[in-house]
Design an enzyme around this catalytic site. Structure first.
Site, PDB file in Angstrom:
ATOM      1  N   PRO A 112     -24.997 -31.136   4.333  1.00 22.78           N
ATOM      2  CA  PRO A 112     -25.867 -31.714   3.300  1.00 22.78           C
ATOM      3  C   PRO A 112     -27.176 -32.236   3.905  1.00 22.78           C
ATOM      4  O   PRO A 112     -27.165 -32.898   4.931  1.00 22.78           O
ATOM      5  CB  PRO A 112     -25.042 -32.876   2.736  1.00 22.78           C
ATOM      6  CG  PRO A 112     -23.633 -32.582   3.118  1.00 22.78           C
ATOM      7  CD  PRO A 112     -23.706 -31.800   4.398  1.00 22.78           C
ATOM      8  N   GLU A 113     -28.288 -31.892   3.269  1.00 22.53           N
ATOM      9  CA  GLU A 113     -29.606 -32.380   3.680  1.00 22.53           C
ATOM     10  C   GLU A 113     -30.148 -33.256   2.559  1.00 22.53           C
ATOM     11  O   GLU A 113     -29.418 -33.605   1.632  1.00 22.53           O
ATOM     12  CB  GLU A 113     -30.528 -31.184   3.975  1.00 22.53           C
ATOM     13  CG  GLU A 113     -29.939 -30.229   5.020  1.00 22.53           C
ATOM     14  CD  GLU A 113     -30.841 -29.037   5.329  1.00 22.53           C
ATOM     15  OE1 GLU A 113     -32.069 -29.141   5.119  1.00 22.53           O
ATOM     16  OE2 GLU A 113     -30.321 -28.003   5.776  1.00 22.53           O
TER      17      GLU A 113
END
Ligand SMILES: [Zn+2]
Length: 293
Positions: free
Chosen positions: A2-3
């Site tokens: 996840p960014e």
């Protein structure tokens, strides 16, 4: 992994569910989540805390309590959060923690590879801890191209490595770095300090555009990332370049190529993102490195 767009999507979904609610009961079943602190101790400390704000800095989800304390959640590779009505959480062998809220609903944390972390910080520690690890927020109104230029001015590293560094710009990871560089037509191996003013401006715009595109589609689900209701994100269907090796560039039709930069798989268009040697005569070592690519 996840960014920023994925963590921001989770934040937006969880905020209305958590804000104003108290953590009534907390069970942390995986000691890796809180180590070196005892998970039972963290769980006991969290019980009774009332949520003031669900916040985010870079890839950290920050649950700020009315007491001033904060729970920093980092999803790392495969962490995700699931919200469900009382008794409605699905059975899950990868569930690592459950928070029962005072409205009867539950928030569960799942993590297949178990690299995620939960860190409970005292009021005086929160900002210092985060600011030491995370640079400016790229989607903030106050974030300008000159901030990126200031960071690049000192760096000989390839621009992709520079923007993956969380202290350069918060929340950009491997996917959105490739997307931003493609949008800005910059080769990922260009030394950060060699970028001209126009290129830095283009990259500043491109980083924001790539992150906003990710948020609009509620993040990208390649494997484990899920929204708190269990749904998948949709940004992976709109990637311009990430993961598209051999497929035609959406701008010029040239097949997308894959290389490694900073140890990470990196996709780019060899025609739109030329690796021009800007100052090879003054720095011969760099031209050797270019020729090896
Ligand atoms: Zn192209």
């Amino acid at each position: 992994m996840p960014e920023l767009p994925e963590v921001e999507t989770v934040r937006r979904r969880l905020a209305p569910l958590l804000e104003g609610r108290s953590f009534e009961r907390v069970e942390i079943s995986d000691p890796r989540l809180t180590r070196p602190v005892d998970p039972f101790e963290v769980a006991r400390e969290l019980e009774g805390e009332r949520v003031a704000l669900v916040d985010r800095r870079g890839k950290y989800l920050i649950v700020r309590f009315e007491s001033g304390r904060a729970l920093l959640v980092h999803l790392r590779m495969t962490g995700s959060l699931r919200h469900a009505a009382a008794g409605a959480l699905p059975d899950d062998p990868h569930q690592r923690a459950v928070v029962s809220l005072d409205d009867g609903s539950d928030v569960a944390y799942r993590d297949v590879r178990r690299f995620g972390t939960w860190l409970l910080l005292e009021p005086s520690e929160v900002d210092m801890y985060v600011d030491a690890r995370v640079g400016r927020e790229p989607l903030a109104d106050a974030y300008k191209a000159k901030h990126l230029a200031e960071e690049f001015g000192r760096r000989r590293a390839p621009v992709k490595a520079a923007i993956l560094d969380q202290r350069t710009v918060a929340g950009v990871g491997n996917i959105y770095a490739d997307e931003a560089l493609w949008r800005a037509r910059i080769h990922p191996l260009t030394p950060a300090a060699d970028l001209g003013g126009g290129e830095v401006k283009a990259l500043h715009r491109a980083i924001r555009a790539a992150l906003q595109a990710g948020i609009r589609r509620q993040g990208s689900t390649l494997r484990d990332y899920r929204l708190p209701d269990g749904e998948a994100g949709g940004a992976q269907h709109e990637f311009k370049v990430y993961g598209r090796g051999g497929e035609p560039c959406l701008r010029c039709g040239t097949p997308i190529e894959k290389i490694r930069v900073a140890g990470r798989g990196t996709w780019y268009c060899p025609r739109c993102q030329r690796h021009t040697s800007r100052s090879a005569s003054s720095r011969p070592s760099r031209s050797r490195r270019q020729s090896s690519v």
